[in-house]
Design a protein around this motif. Structure first.
Motif, PDB file in Angstrom:
ATOM      1  N   SER A 145      36.642  35.940  46.285  1.00  0.00           N
ATOM      2  CA  SER A 145      37.762  35.382  45.526  1.00  0.00           C
ATOM      3  C   SER A 145      37.349  34.064  44.905  1.00  0.00           C
ATOM      4  O   SER A 145      36.630  33.263  45.516  1.00  0.00           O
ATOM      5  CB  SER A 145      38.982  35.143  46.430  1.00  0.00           C
ATOM      6  OG  SER A 145      40.044  34.542  45.687  1.00  0.00           O
ATOM      7  N   ALA A 146      37.808  33.830  43.688  1.00  0.00           N
ATOM      8  CA  ALA A 146      37.729  32.495  43.103  1.00  0.00           C
ATOM      9  C   ALA A 146      38.710  31.594  43.844  1.00  0.00           C
ATOM     10  O   ALA A 146      39.689  32.060  44.440  1.00  0.00           O
ATOM     11  CB  ALA A 146      38.090  32.545  41.622  1.00  0.00           C
ATOM     12  N   VAL A 147      38.451  30.316  43.827  1.00  0.00           N
ATOM     13  CA  VAL A 147      39.460  29.366  44.286  1.00  0.00           C
ATOM     14  C   VAL A 147      40.466  29.155  43.156  1.00  0.00           C
ATOM     15  O   VAL A 147      40.133  29.284  41.978  1.00  0.00           O
ATOM     16  CB  VAL A 147      38.843  28.024  44.711  1.00  0.00           C
ATOM     17  CG1 VAL A 147      37.887  28.215  45.868  1.00  0.00           C
ATOM     18  CG2 VAL A 147      38.141  27.331  43.544  1.00  0.00           C
ATOM     19  N   MET A 226      35.808  30.708  39.505  1.00  0.00           N
ATOM     20  CA  MET A 226      36.186  29.382  39.005  1.00  0.00           C
ATOM     21  C   MET A 226      37.701  29.203  39.063  1.00  0.00           C
ATOM     22  O   MET A 226      38.461  30.169  38.998  1.00  0.00           O
ATOM     23  CB  MET A 226      35.740  29.209  37.548  1.00  0.00           C
ATOM     24  CG  MET A 226      34.264  29.368  37.295  1.00  0.00           C
ATOM     25  SD  MET A 226      33.865  29.087  35.543  1.00  0.00           S
ATOM     26  CE  MET A 226      34.623  30.543  34.802  1.00  0.00           C
ATOM     27  N   THR A 227      38.135  27.952  39.155  1.00  0.00           N
ATOM     28  CA  THR A 227      39.531  27.612  38.943  1.00  0.00           C
ATOM     29  C   THR A 227      39.667  26.982  37.560  1.00  0.00           C
ATOM     30  O   THR A 227      38.676  26.710  36.877  1.00  0.00           O
ATOM     31  CB  THR A 227      40.047  26.656  40.020  1.00  0.00           C
ATOM     32  OG1 THR A 227      41.471  26.465  39.849  1.00  0.00           O
ATOM     33  CG2 THR A 227      39.365  25.298  39.953  1.00  0.00           C
ATOM     34  N   LEU A 228      40.898  26.751  37.129  1.00  0.00           N
ATOM     35  CA  LEU A 228      41.084  26.138  35.815  1.00  0.00           C
ATOM     36  C   LEU A 228      40.620  24.684  35.841  1.00  0.00           C
ATOM     37  O   LEU A 228      40.805  23.975  36.832  1.00  0.00           O
ATOM     38  CB  LEU A 228      42.529  26.244  35.363  1.00  0.00           C
ATOM     39  CG  LEU A 228      43.619  25.463  36.097  1.00  0.00           C
ATOM     40  CD1 LEU A 228      44.851  25.326  35.196  1.00  0.00           C
ATOM     41  CD2 LEU A 228      44.016  26.122  37.398  1.00  0.00           C
ATOM     42  N   LYS A 229      40.043  24.233  34.750  1.00  0.00           N
ATOM     43  CA  LYS A 229      39.502  22.874  34.699  1.00  0.00           C
ATOM     44  C   LYS A 229      40.602  21.821  34.817  1.00  0.00           C
ATOM     45  O   LYS A 229      40.321  20.671  35.174  1.00  0.00           O
ATOM     46  CB  LYS A 229      38.716  22.660  33.403  1.00  0.00           C
ATOM     47  CG  LYS A 229      39.560  22.711  32.133  1.00  0.00           C
ATOM     48  CD  LYS A 229      38.712  22.496  30.888  1.00  0.00           C
ATOM     49  CE  LYS A 229      39.561  22.589  29.621  1.00  0.00           C
ATOM     50  NZ  LYS A 229      38.750  22.435  28.387  1.00  0.00           N
ATOM     51  N   LEU A 270      35.603  35.831  37.889  1.00  0.00           N
ATOM     52  CA  LEU A 270      36.898  35.706  38.549  1.00  0.00           C
ATOM     53  C   LEU A 270      37.403  34.301  38.246  1.00  0.00           C
ATOM     54  O   LEU A 270      36.782  33.319  38.656  1.00  0.00           O
ATOM     55  CB  LEU A 270      36.757  35.888  40.063  1.00  0.00           C
ATOM     56  CG  LEU A 270      35.945  37.093  40.551  1.00  0.00           C
ATOM     57  CD1 LEU A 270      35.822  37.064  42.078  1.00  0.00           C
ATOM     58  CD2 LEU A 270      36.581  38.390  40.085  1.00  0.00           C
ATOM     59  N   ILE A 271      38.485  34.187  37.509  1.00  0.00           N
ATOM     60  CA  ILE A 271      38.922  32.874  37.044  1.00  0.00           C
ATOM     61  C   ILE A 271      40.413  32.675  37.274  1.00  0.00           C
ATOM     62  O   ILE A 271      41.237  33.533  36.944  1.00  0.00           O
ATOM     63  CB  ILE A 271      38.570  32.667  35.554  1.00  0.00           C
ATOM     64  CG1 ILE A 271      38.997  31.279  35.077  1.00  0.00           C
ATOM     65  CG2 ILE A 271      39.160  33.761  34.682  1.00  0.00           C
ATOM     66  CD1 ILE A 271      38.460  30.913  33.708  1.00  0.00           C
ATOM     67  N   HIS A 272      40.733  31.513  37.848  1.00  0.00           N
ATOM     68  CA  HIS A 272      42.147  31.187  38.059  1.00  0.00           C
ATOM     69  C   HIS A 272      42.698  30.469  36.828  1.00  0.00           C
ATOM     70  O   HIS A 272      43.007  29.273  36.839  1.00  0.00           O
ATOM     71  CB  HIS A 272      42.318  30.341  39.314  1.00  0.00           C
ATOM     72  CG  HIS A 272      43.757  30.238  39.734  1.00  0.00           C
ATOM     73  ND1 HIS A 272      44.454  31.313  40.236  1.00  0.00           N
ATOM     74  CD2 HIS A 272      44.636  29.212  39.699  1.00  0.00           C
ATOM     75  CE1 HIS A 272      45.685  30.946  40.498  1.00  0.00           C
ATOM     76  NE2 HIS A 272      45.828  29.676  40.170  1.00  0.00           N
TER      77      HIS A 272
END
Length: 613
Positions: A145-147, A226-229, A270-272
């Protein structure tokens, strides 16, 4: 069903690079055999679970499944999963069963997620620092899972504990949280948490692995997480202190040659971060077109489309063409869409709503000769997590165990309401529940310190997660009784209250920031305000601002209470960062519970604090 061997990237430097390398092609001895030219692989995915172990209720447990035009009506109505006494969707016991059933007939299957697996969780998970949710994810055989942003609610070291295991000495239930209750142990996640774009400012390395490689009979697939910047703007400042959140596109694209150097050409991100489907065109029984809410199975191939302002679109359009697919999240929306990559080729982008109500079933073909995914083979569909299947016994055991542990905390009655206290807002954006919470924060003695009693309390609406309903009775309590569990569900973040000094001019700047700057396109983020404070506005023009009937003095300093999320500039309210004499008090949920106890029975008042002209 094989989950494959695993290679996980070690902590990765902020700027990564590597030489591209290709492995020799496998011999072509037949389709979909371990030594054949192609392998069919299933990818199951979901996002934004938020610790919903038990089946979610109300709007959190329903999705749109169709539309109808009632006789004589001029506009259609949504048909949802709880229409006509249907049981709704979601709940980890059902999610695990559906995933297990979906894997049948697929020799090779992987399960991944796109962040916010934990955080903003119901009390059953939140009371134990989300340890039960990690155990539940282990049980349903999550691979990676992405964070997401909510993985940082308790700070990155706590997130690392979620991965690695271990217990917290938190006072055995002090502050209504209890790590490793009754001597239990916490092994941590058996899946890979990925944080490619979250970098420790001191070391220059990612706080968790940037990617993981799954090897299925020689078919290597790399997953970048990745999570959103913009995570720092939507979580508490303490949760991201010492961290840098790098650009999603630059981070992922820099990892492509790294993966290629390891013989990995098949890459999934995988991107939040996500998108929002626009309205769909639906033809009623009268053969006329109507604009309707998108259904759970909204697919761009079927006429749906993402709103052009969706944040995921420019990311998807710029990610390296070598990346074969994108699993997204964050917006809690369902969609399956192809977005063209920089080379002009279609690339699948998916999202499975939230709270375990959906999962996405993707099938793809891996070509061993190119060691890559055949892009045209990728097929995805969102699937309902219905509650008409058997509950997964391993998940039921986790829930049963922690429901016993949580009883002393959850079932305690803390007050009484005479009617529903809801988030339904007036034209100005003021909510009955927002009034209650702001009043509770203003009354909390823990924020007084040496600076005196606060004058105003300001609460972010996004931190109010559900309504208080008169008829709720989770533990057999009388109608109108409010348990700690109900209060926690309203405010599940365990934020600290903070008092600080702002001038009248700065407070007016905050009010203008509700609809300007980064919030200009968000449909307004109307802060909820405490009794005695009132203001008017028209469009994007602030009108009168008063405190206890007197005009707010621009030059005067006022003491303001808020939570640490807003005090850190969260939700794009940067003026909070210019405050002075900052003092930390207790937890927001404790203030809420104490106020309900002291003001019981509670009856909502008139909505006369915020007025839109």
């Amino acid at each position: 069903m094989s989950r494959g061997a695993v290679v996980t990237a070690a902590a990765t430097a902020l700027v990564v690079a590597g030489a591209s390398a290709s492995a020799s092609a496998a011999p072509a001895t037949g389709p979909n055999t371990p030594n054949g030219p192609t392998v069919d692989i299933q990818l199951l995915s979901f996002n934004d679970f938020h610790g919903n172990l038990e089946a979610p209720s109300g709007s959190s447990g329903r999705l749109v499944v169709g539309h109808a035009l009632p006789a004589g009506a001029t506009k259609p109505v949504d048909i949802t999963t709880d229409s006509f006494e249907k049981p709704g969707v979601g709940g980890v016991e059902y999610l695990a069963t559906h995933l297990a059933q979906a894997r049948k007939g697929h020799e090779y299957s992987l399960t991944v997620a796109a962040g916010d697996i934990i955080g903003a969780s119901p009390l059953l998970s939140g009371a134990f620092h989300d340890e039960p949710t990690i155990l539940a994810m282990n049980a349903l055989k999550l691979d990676a899972s992405a964070v997401g942003n909510h993985e940082f609610d308790e700070g990155y070291k706590e997130l690392q504990r979620m991965q690695n295991g271990g217990c917290i000495d938190d006072g055995d239930g002090l502050n209504n949280q209890n790590s490793c209750p009754d001597g239990t142990t916490f092994p941590g996640a058996s899946f890979d948490y990925l944080a490619a774009n979250v970098v420790n400012e001191k070391t220059g390395q990612s706080i968790l692995p940037a990617y993981t490689i799954k090897n299925i009979k020689g078919a290597k697939i790399g997953f970048i997480g990745m999570t959103l910047k913009d995570t720092p703007s939507i979580v508490t400042a303490a949760g991201v202190a010492g961290l840098q959140f790098t650009d999603e596109v630059a981070t992922a694209n820099a990892l492509v040659p790294v993966l290629k150097s390891k013989g990995v050409n098949a890459i999934v991100v995988l991107i939040h971060q996500g998108g929002v489907p626009g309205q769909q065109t639906w033809y009623g029984p009268d053969n006329k077109p109507y604009q309707v809410s998108p259904s759970y199975d909204a697919a761009c191939a079927g006429g749906a489309q993402l709103d052009p302002t969706s944040p995921i679109i420019p990311i998807a359009e710029k990610l390296d063409p070598a990346i074969d697919m994108i699993v997204s999240g964050h917006t809690h929306q369902p969609y399956v869409c192809d977005i063209k990559d920089p080379a002009g080729n279609d690339r699948m982008v998916t999202s499975a709503s939230s709270f375990g109500r959906l999962y996405t079933d993707t099938t793809l073909t891996y070509d061993k000769r190119t060691q890559d995914i055949v892009r045209t083979s990728v097929k995805s569909a969102n699937m309902l997590v219905t509650r008409d299947v058997a509950k997964d016994p391993a998940e039921t055991a986790i829930i049963t165990k922690y429901k016993e542990f949580v009883k002393p905390i959850a079932s305690k009655v803390i007050g009484h309401i005479t009617s529903d206290v809801t988030r339904s807002a007036n034209a100005g954006g003021e909510q009955p529940l927002g009034d209650l919470i702001a009043d509770a924060q203003l009354a909390d003695p823990s924020v007084i310190g040496s600076y005196g009693k606060p004058d105003i309390a300001l609460m972010n609406p996004g931190g109010i997660r559900t309504d208080l309903t008169f008829g709720a009775s989770s533990w057999g309590e009388a109608p109108g009784d409010v348990t700690f569990e109900e209060a926690f569900t309203v405010q599940p973040f365990n934020n600290y209250l903070v008092s600080l000094d702002l001038t009248g001019a700065q407070i007016k700047d905050l009010l203008r920031e509700q609809w300007s700057g980064a919030n200009a396109g968000s449909g307004k983020k109307i802060l909820q305000v405490s009794k005695g404070f009132a203001y008017t506005y028209s469009g994007t023009t602030l009108g009168t601002v008063t405190l206890n009937g007197a005009a707010l003095d621009d030059a005067k300093t006022y003491r303001v209470t808020t939570n640490n999320f807003l005090a850190g500039g969260g939700d794009n309210f940067p003026t909070f960062l210019a405050s002075k004499n900052v003092y930390f008090g207790g937890l927001d949920i404790d203030a809420f519970a104490a106020y309900l106890s002291a003001n019981s029975p509670y009856t909502p008042g008139a909505l006369d604090r915020i007025t839109a002209n």
